[in-house]
Design a protein around this motif. Structure first.
Motif, short mmCIF file in Angstrom:
data_model
loop_
_atom_site.label_atom_id
_atom_site.label_comp_id
_atom_site.label_asym_id
_atom_site.label_seq_id
_atom_site.Cartn_x
_atom_site.Cartn_y
_atom_site.Cartn_z
N LEU A 32 0.84 -1.20 0.00
CA LEU A 32 0.00 0.00 0.00
C LEU A 32 0.87 1.26 0.00
CD1 LEU A 32 -3.00 0.84 0.16
CD2 LEU A 32 -2.80 0.80 2.65
N ASP A 41 2.54 1.81 -3.40
CA ASP A 41 1.70 1.68 -4.59
C ASP A 41 2.25 0.58 -5.50
OD1 ASP A 41 -0.66 3.13 -4.74
OD2 ASP A 41 0.34 5.00 -5.26
N PHE A 98 1.20 -1.82 -7.07
CA PHE A 98 0.21 -2.52 -7.90
C PHE A 98 -0.38 -1.53 -8.88
CE2 PHE A 98 -1.39 -1.46 -3.65
CZ PHE A 98 -2.38 -0.52 -3.95
N GLN A 99 -0.99 -2.04 -9.93
CA GLN A 99 -1.70 -1.16 -10.87
C GLN A 99 -3.14 -1.64 -10.94
OE1 GLN A 99 0.64 0.12 -14.37
NE2 GLN A 99 2.47 -0.50 -13.25
N CYS A 100 -3.43 -2.66 -11.77
CA CYS A 100 -4.81 -3.16 -11.75
C CYS A 100 -5.07 -3.97 -10.50
CB CYS A 100 -5.12 -3.95 -13.01
SG CYS A 100 -4.63 -5.69 -12.96
N ALA A 101 -4.00 -4.50 -9.89
CA ALA A 101 -4.04 -5.18 -8.59
C ALA A 101 -4.66 -6.57 -8.63
CB ALA A 101 -4.73 -4.31 -7.53
N TYR A 102 -4.94 -7.10 -9.81
CA TYR A 102 -5.53 -8.44 -9.88
C TYR A 102 -4.53 -9.50 -9.40
CZ TYR A 102 -8.46 -12.20 -11.74
OH TYR A 102 -9.25 -13.32 -11.89
N CYS A 103 -3.24 -9.24 -9.60
CA CYS A 103 -2.21 -10.20 -9.16
C CYS A 103 -1.85 -10.01 -7.70
CB CYS A 103 -0.95 -10.04 -10.00
SG CYS A 103 -0.02 -8.52 -9.68
N THR A 104 -2.32 -8.93 -7.08
CA THR A 104 -1.79 -8.48 -5.79
C THR A 104 -1.97 -9.50 -4.67
OG1 THR A 104 -2.11 -6.19 -6.46
CG2 THR A 104 -1.86 -6.59 -4.12
N CYS A 106 0.81 -5.92 -15.55
CA CYS A 106 0.99 -4.47 -15.58
C CYS A 106 2.45 -4.07 -15.43
CB CYS A 106 0.17 -3.79 -14.49
SG CYS A 106 -1.61 -4.03 -14.63
N THR A 138 4.60 -4.26 -12.56
CA THR A 138 4.92 -3.50 -11.35
C THR A 138 6.07 -4.15 -10.57
OG1 THR A 138 2.52 -3.19 -11.34
CG2 THR A 138 3.70 -2.20 -9.54
N ARG A 163 8.57 -2.36 -8.03
CA ARG A 163 7.96 -1.86 -6.77
C ARG A 163 7.63 -3.01 -5.84
NH1 ARG A 163 4.18 3.41 -7.82
NH2 ARG A 163 5.76 4.59 -8.93
N ILE A 164 7.30 -4.16 -6.41
CA ILE A 164 6.99 -5.31 -5.56
C ILE A 164 8.27 -5.75 -4.83
CG2 ILE A 164 6.23 -7.73 -5.57
CD1 ILE A 164 4.37 -6.92 -7.96
#
Lengths: 717, 158
Positions: free
Chosen positions: B92, B95, B97-103, B136, B138, B141-142
């Motif tokens: 959080l 940030d 994530f983008q679409c966050a479906y994988c999050t 996406c 990301t 950042r992950i």
């Protein structure tokens, strides 16, 4: 039923880019003013209306108007409730590009309210104004200013209302942080108090200057994503997560190959599953059951026979494209000077052909829809980039008035241009009509890889000439099939012939992040590199010599400086490349370092520097996320992604066979943002991607001396 | 009809009526309504459906209900008393994530990694997380979020 059948079997003709540059046509708004307040509660509403969308963009549209009738053409609106809550409405959708946040920032900034008090209602055909779709990097350059104009007019209306009550002039009052104050008298009130008990509606005026970017206080900042907590806790409900009461799970029988037609279909065995409802309607055969397993079993029990047709394979793709130019469709041509004259004036002449493969969007959330019928009205929740087009397709397929169809788009598990078509929505709606219960369709990964559509493949031929002083003299550019986005050269060339040739595509094709700009930049920037070498010039110097646009020059110089261009090789297998261009009003330049592993021929991208100018930046952190993501997604198409197909079947329709970028593929990345507060914001989701593939190809050439002219550049890597 | 199986998910006992050969992913999502765990590919290739079984990361699309004997932890089980897990907080904060479906899958895999290796290098992270796709893009950042979470867990072990 024949109309329905046609809807289901005919593949919508997608014009991958010709629609990209049109803005939303105008919409007939069904509610009148009293309805609106009944629906949203009392308060203040302001709407943007215009005779046509272009006029709206140019002038800000309509005149002040306090009549009961709302205008027929509305593109954005905003409501301030009696509690001071602000709701802004747009037909755009959130698919991971962070516009729920960035649009709310623009509204809060212009209205002078805290960011947290703004709620965005997006992509709901009943609640939001018509919108053509979320594509073409149009949200930030067109929707954000429209919402700003609306917010600015709302602020004026609040000031006018307060001034009237205080018997003073609105110019003497200040609006800050959802409060209105009168410095002369010391009086103060809140937006909520002003809105209380009112039902004021207003159009945006002709002239309502928006706050310039240099004075933004909420936009221009790296605010965190709205609803972030719902995403990290798994609470956010994507379409595929919805579970309304009585939900049934749908599955569709797919043809064995592209172009196959059904010759017979026996559903009797499937009908023995008591819990399943089977629908056989023309070429559409589907099942709905109380569990996904049961729906799968019912589909598996259907005995269908198909007549398959001869289909080209990926191994013969590029000759097929050249041989199947759609001569009945006009090509796009821009021309100046004379190519023969330009070539005659050249010291060095080059000719080359480039190819790009079909690739898949592969959004991690596959296409999904949940459809429900009630009293002859249809509601579909679906992850689409085009909620209104989906509504229209549903209305047409089921012979409904548009008012009786509602499409709602939950924030979606990405799309990248891949979710323009209404397929899953139509399937779920057809099954839901038969069952009388809500039905959910979630495509499998294999369906997503096979039955969606692809980024167009293409062949690009270039003939060029450069004079002894390094100036371009001739540029002839033919693109077969991949599209016209980014086809024009940003370099100064006196003699040009640039043409896009539509082709009867062997695969269903459509929009994609960056569209043909990726292919066209790959070909152009690879070719520019070869021309630089032919002219014995440094690739950056050669470009700068032929650039007249200062913003393009700036991004090339910024990327080069940050990268340390020209760089000295310090180890074997090392190579450096540069590429860039202008697309969708954004300017990008990319430098890469690659390394080749001689043993396996594998290529690794070690470092990427991207300089990007999209005018005034709305959310720097969100922008960095988009640029980083564009580079990583672009890495796949640049290096290894390609659809393989044979006999009308996709032969790599799984993540195990279709490689997408993963953690290990990620290079060191540096992003240089050129924040141009003096220039209106451009979209940023797509353009940062287009410099990458040629920069990698040019680095491979630098390392190996071999020019690779195909995307993907290293399919076995 | 066979008596229900019992499944322990996020410290809660659930009677489960699905067939034992149903994929755990389907049971979690469709029977128990724990939709934070996502379907991404159905072949164990994308990591979106990752859950912890007995503390180990497993692709729930590749596990059958009947095979599950140890307790299951899903994304819904990480938040305790209104406090996000340090990995959730780090995602959080950055940030990531983008679409966050994988999050959900990313966070669960990260939790598993930090249990095995409380102070992972970026190479460790890349190696461990290789099976999780973020379309996406990301990933950087992950990696940063996992290292941030590692630091905060070092200070305040859970």
């Amino acid at each position: 039923m024949s109309t329905l059948l046609n809807k289901f079997t005919r593949e919508p003709e997608l014009e991958p880019e010709r629609y990209e540059f049109r803005e939303a046509p105008i919409h007939h708004f069904a509610l009148d003013r009293r309805d609106f307040f009944k629906f949203f509660g009392a308060g203040i509403m302001v709407f943007a209306a215009a005779k046509d969308a272009l006029a709206l963009q140019e002038s800000g549209g309509g005149r002040q108007n306090h009549s009961e009738e709302l205008p027929k053409e509305i593109t954005a609106w905003l409501h301030i409730g009696e509690d001071g809550s602000v709701t802004a409405f747009t037909g755009k959708v959130e698919i991971g590009q962070n516009i729920r946040t960035s649009l709310a920032q623009s509204v809060a900034d212009e209205l002078r309210v805290p960011f947290e008090t703004v709620r965005m209602v997006m992509g709901d055909t009943q609640l939001t104004p018509f919108d053509m779709g979320t594509f073409g990097s149009r949200t930030t350059p067109t929707m954000a200013p429209q919402l700003r104009r609306v917010a600015s007019a709302a602020r004026d209306l609040l000031l006018q209302t307060a001034a009237k009550e205080w018997n003073t002039a609105p110019e003497k009052l200040l609006a800050v942080n959802a409060k209105i104050t009168d410095p002369a008298s010391g009086r103060a009130t809140t937006y909520a108090d002003v809105a209380r008990g009112k039902t004021l509606a207003q159009r945006i005026p002709d002239e309502d200057p928006m706050t310039p970017a240099s004075e933004w206080t909420i936009a221009g900042k790296s605010l965190p994503k709205v609803d972030g907590r719902a995403f990290v806790t798994g609470r956010h409900q994507y379409t595929s997560d919805l579970r309304p009461a009585g939900l049934m799970y749908g599955k569709v029988l797919r043809a064995p190959s592209f172009g196959a037609t059904m010759t017979s279909c026996d559903i009797s065995a499937a009908q023995k599953f008591p819990a399943a409802v089977i629908v056989h309607d023309g070429d559409f055969v589907g099942a709905a059951a109380s569990s996904e397993n049961e729906a799968d079993e019912a589909i598996a029990a259907i005995r269908a026979e198909w007549k398959e047709t001869s289909q080209p394979s990926s191994s013969e793709l590029f000759s097929y494209l050249k041989q199947n130019v759609a001569s009945d469709e006009p090509s796009d041509l821009t021309q100046s000077g004379s190519i023969p004259d330009g070539l005659a004036a050249a010291t060095h002449r080059l000719e080359a052909t480039y190819t790009v493969a079909y690739i898949a969007h592969a959004p991690l959330e596959p296409r999904a829809a949940v459809a429900e019928w009630k009293d002859g009205k249809l509601t579909v929740r679906t992850g689409t980039q085009r909620p209104f087009a989906t509504r229209d397709a549903l209305a047409e397929a089921f012979h409904l008035a548009k008012e009786n169809v509602r499409v709602i788009v939950p924030d979606t598990g990405s799309a990248y241009g891949g979710k323009h078509t209404p397929d899953a929505a139509l399937e779920a709606a057809r099954l839901a009509r038969a069952t009388g219960k809500p039905v959910k369709i979630v495509w499998t990964r294999e369906e997503e890889f096979t039955w969606s559509y692809f980024r167009p493949a293409g062949v690009i031929e270039i003939k060029s000439g450069v004079a002894a002083d390094g100036k371009l003299t001739a540029w002839e550019f033919h693109n077969y099939n991949s599209g016209a986005a980014g086809i024009g050269t940003p370099y100064t060339v006196p003699n040009q012939h640039i043409e896009f040739h539509p082709v009867r595509s062997p695969l269903r094709q459509g929009s994609y992040r960056g569209l043909a700009a990726t292919a066209n930049h790959f070909a152009r920037e690879s070719h520019m590199d070869d021309l630089a070498h032919a002219a014995a010039m440094d690739p950056l110097d050669f470009r700068l010599k032929n650039i007249s646009d200062p913003r393009l020059r700036d991004v090339f110089q910024a990327a080069a400086e940050s990268f340390g261009w020209p760089a000295k090789k310090t180890k074997p297998g090392q190579g450096f490349g540069i590429g860039g261009g202008i697309e969708k009003s954004g300017y990008v330049a990319t430098c890469t370092e690659i390394s080749t592993d001689d043993a396996r021929g594998a290529i690794r991208v070690v470092r990427v520097v991207t300089a990007f100018d999209c005018g005034a930046i709305v959310n720097p952190d969100g922008l960095r996320n988009q640029i980083m993501g564009a580079n990583i997604m672009g890495l796949g198409g640049a290096l290894f992604e390609a659809m393989a197909f044979n006999g009308g079947r996709i032969t790599n329709a799984r993540f195990a066979r279709y490689r997408v970028p993963r953690f290990r593929d990620v290079p060191d990345m540096e992003i240089v943002l050129m924040d141009r507060k003096d220039i209106p914001s451009a979209g940023a989701g797509e353009t940062p991607l287009v410099g990458l593939a040629p920069a990698i190809g040019n680095a491979i050439f630098d390392a190996t001396g071999v020019r690779r002219t195909t995307l993907p550049l290293a399919p076995r890597a | 009809m066979a008596p229900p199986l019992e499944l322990v998910v996020n410290d809660q006992k659930y009677p489960v009526h699905s067939d034992p050969d149903t994929r755990l992913l389907t049971v979690l999502r469709d029977e128990l309504g724990l939709t934070g765990t996502k379907y991404g590919c159905g072949e164990g290739q994308c990591g979106a459906c990752t859950v912890l079984i007995g503390g180990s990361p497993r692709r729930s699309c590749q596990v059958l209900l009947g095979e599950v004997v140890q307790p299951v932890t899903t994304i819904e089980g990480l938040e305790k008393d209104g406090h996000l897990h340090p990995v959730q907080q780090a995602f959080l904060d950055l940030d990531a994530f983008q679409c966050a479906y994988c999050t959900s899958g990313m966070i669960i895999s990260s939790v598993a990694l930090l249990t095995q290796k409380p102070d992972p290098s970026s190479t460790d992270i890349v190696q461990f997380m290789q099976g999780n796709i973020c379309r996406c893009g990301t990933y950087p950042r992950i990696v940063d979020a996992i290292q941030r979470a590692a630091k905060s867990m070092e200070k305040q072990p859970r």
